[in-house]
Design a protein around this motif. Structure first.
Motif, PDB file in Angstrom:
ATOM      1  N   PHE A   1      -4.812   6.744   1.095  1.00  0.00           N
ATOM      2  CA  PHE A   1      -4.268   5.372   0.821  1.00  0.00           C
ATOM      3  C   PHE A   1      -4.734   4.902  -0.462  1.00  0.00           C
ATOM      4  CE2 PHE A   1      -2.254   3.458   4.446  1.00  0.00           C
ATOM      5  CZ  PHE A   1      -2.599   4.156   5.484  1.00  0.00           C
ATOM      6  N   GLY A   2      -4.005   4.451  -1.288  1.00  0.00           N
ATOM      7  CA  GLY A   2      -4.341   3.725  -2.387  1.00  0.00           C
ATOM      8  C   GLY A   2      -4.983   2.337  -2.230  1.00  0.00           C
ATOM      9  N   THR A   3      -5.496   1.905  -3.328  1.00  0.00           N
ATOM     10  CA  THR A   3      -6.188   0.429  -3.092  1.00  0.00           C
ATOM     11  C   THR A   3      -4.982  -0.799  -3.029  1.00  0.00           C
ATOM     12  OG1 THR A   3      -6.534   0.125  -5.419  1.00  0.00           O
ATOM     13  CG2 THR A   3      -8.047   0.944  -3.779  1.00  0.00           C
ATOM     14  N   GLY A   4      -3.718  -0.519  -3.316  1.00  0.00           N
ATOM     15  CA  GLY A   4      -2.731  -1.476  -3.139  1.00  0.00           C
ATOM     16  C   GLY A   4      -2.300  -2.507  -4.448  1.00  0.00           C
TER      17      GLY A   4
ATOM     18  N   LEU B   1       0.833  -1.206  -0.138  1.00  0.00           N
ATOM     19  CA  LEU B   1      -0.085   0.079   0.018  1.00  0.00           C
ATOM     20  C   LEU B   1       0.831   1.359  -0.068  1.00  0.00           C
ATOM     21  CD1 LEU B   1      -2.522  -0.913   2.827  1.00  0.00           C
ATOM     22  CD2 LEU B   1      -2.888  -1.198   0.381  1.00  0.00           C
TER      23      LEU B   1
ATOM     24  N   ARG C   1      -1.252  -6.194  -5.162  1.00  0.00           N
ATOM     25  CA  ARG C   1      -1.291  -7.616  -4.750  1.00  0.00           C
ATOM     26  C   ARG C   1      -0.023  -8.272  -5.174  1.00  0.00           C
ATOM     27  NH1 ARG C   1      -6.026  -8.772  -5.129  1.00  0.00           N
ATOM     28  NH2 ARG C   1      -5.728 -10.245  -7.078  1.00  0.00           N
TER      29      ARG C   1
ATOM     30  N   GLN D   1     -11.764  -1.075   6.391  1.00  0.00           N
ATOM     31  CA  GLN D   1     -11.141  -1.488   5.238  1.00  0.00           C
ATOM     32  C   GLN D   1     -11.943  -2.889   4.702  1.00  0.00           C
ATOM     33  OE1 GLN D   1      -7.199  -3.560   5.364  1.00  0.00           O
ATOM     34  NE2 GLN D   1      -6.711  -2.800   3.359  1.00  0.00           N
TER      35      GLN D   1
ATOM     36  N   GLY E   1      -9.981  -5.810  -0.574  1.00  0.00           N
ATOM     37  CA  GLY E   1      -9.314  -5.432  -1.921  1.00  0.00           C
ATOM     38  C   GLY E   1      -9.780  -3.980  -1.962  1.00  0.00           C
ATOM     39  N   MET E   2     -10.082  -3.197  -0.873  1.00  0.00           N
ATOM     40  CA  MET E   2     -10.355  -1.607  -0.900  1.00  0.00           C
ATOM     41  C   MET E   2      -9.528  -0.874  -0.228  1.00  0.00           C
ATOM     42  SD  MET E   2     -12.900  -1.824  -3.031  1.00  0.00           S
ATOM     43  CE  MET E   2     -13.550  -0.131  -2.801  1.00  0.00           C
ATOM     44  N   GLU E   3      -9.305   0.444  -0.211  1.00  0.00           N
ATOM     45  CA  GLU E   3      -8.415   1.193   0.412  1.00  0.00           C
ATOM     46  C   GLU E   3      -8.842   1.556   2.038  1.00  0.00           C
ATOM     47  OE1 GLU E   3     -10.580   2.204  -1.956  1.00  0.00           O
ATOM     48  OE2 GLU E   3     -10.326   4.172  -2.410  1.00  0.00           O
ATOM     49  N   LEU E   4      -8.024   1.974   2.646  1.00  0.00           N
ATOM     50  CA  LEU E   4      -8.351   2.149   4.129  1.00  0.00           C
ATOM     51  C   LEU E   4      -8.933   3.584   3.893  1.00  0.00           C
ATOM     52  CD1 LEU E   4      -5.591   0.189   4.354  1.00  0.00           C
ATOM     53  CD2 LEU E   4      -5.526   1.266   6.671  1.00  0.00           C
TER      54      LEU E   4
END
Lengths: 111, 112
Positions: free
Chosen positions: A101-104, A87, A106, B37, B40-43
């Protein structure tokens, strides 16, 4: 509107295959950019903070870099234990203590 | 080393129940945060505190409330849980003049 976008959403690499993750941001007054690692079912683990364009930070197989519009997390010769969601988050102008924050991304490392 | 604890780790309850999620840190950090959260989504920040007796709402509208009576303790309460509250709740803290936030392990809440 302030935005943080991470790409790719998911990445599968063979063990030892180096690559980079991207975090681009459209914000004004960036005070800092943060990278975290999150394992399934756990809270994010702090990795790096970058404050200014040109700055670099390293930790084991990870290196984070920052430009005026984006940050990269470079992973060199990854191992299966590097598999996680990575993240990024940005801290905006003075007086604002909130991270966006971004969604990351994986990341899966295949043995 | 970050020492921040959340209990319970997992909670399954019925609609309408009152619940409190606990968060404690032993680092003496002034600033504490609650995030929500979904997979699969942002915080999303739902509450934060700059110190004792300080609480603020975050960016995401939430029906929860928080309190900060002691530096080390920042509990989150839902007066009447609903299925829409099903999510992972993450607590974090940071020390004065630094921006790095350290996270707890999270509470996975399921409301039936």
């Amino acid at each position: 509107e302030d935005q943080v976008t991470q790409s790719p959403e998911a990445l599968r690499l063979q063990e030892g295959e180096s690559s980079s993750l991207n975090c681009s941001y459209t914000v004004s007054g960036l005070r800092g950019l943060f990278w975290y690692r999150q394992d399934p079912g756990k809270g994010p683990e702090f990795l790096f903070t970058l404050y200014s364009a040109g700055e670099e930070k390293e930790k084991e197989r990870l290196k984070a870099t920052l430009t005026k519009k984006e940050s990269f997390l470079h992973i060199t010769a990854p191992k299966p234990e590097d598999s996680a969601t990575y993240l990024c988050a940005v801290l905006l102008g003075f007086g604002n203590e909130k991270l966006t924050f971004g969604t990351g991304t994986r990341l899966t490392i295949i043995p | 080393e970050a020492d921040i604890y959340q209990t319970p780790r997992y909670l399954v309850i019925g609609t309408g129940k009152k619940i409190t999620l606990e968060c404690s840190q032993t680092m003496g950090h002034d600033k504490m945060y609650w995030y929500q959260q979904d997979p699969g989504m942002e915080l999303h920040l739902i509450h934060y505190s700059y110190g004792v007796n300080s609480t603020e709402k975050g960016d995401l509208s939430s029906e929860s409330t928080v309190s900060r009576i002691r530096t080390e303790h920042f509990p989150l309460t839902l007066e009447s849980a609903r299925p829409s509250h099903t999510s992972q709740y993450l607590c974090a803290s940071s020390k004065p003049h630094y921006n790095e936030q350290f996270f707890g392990p999270g509470t996975r809440l399921t409301v039936l």
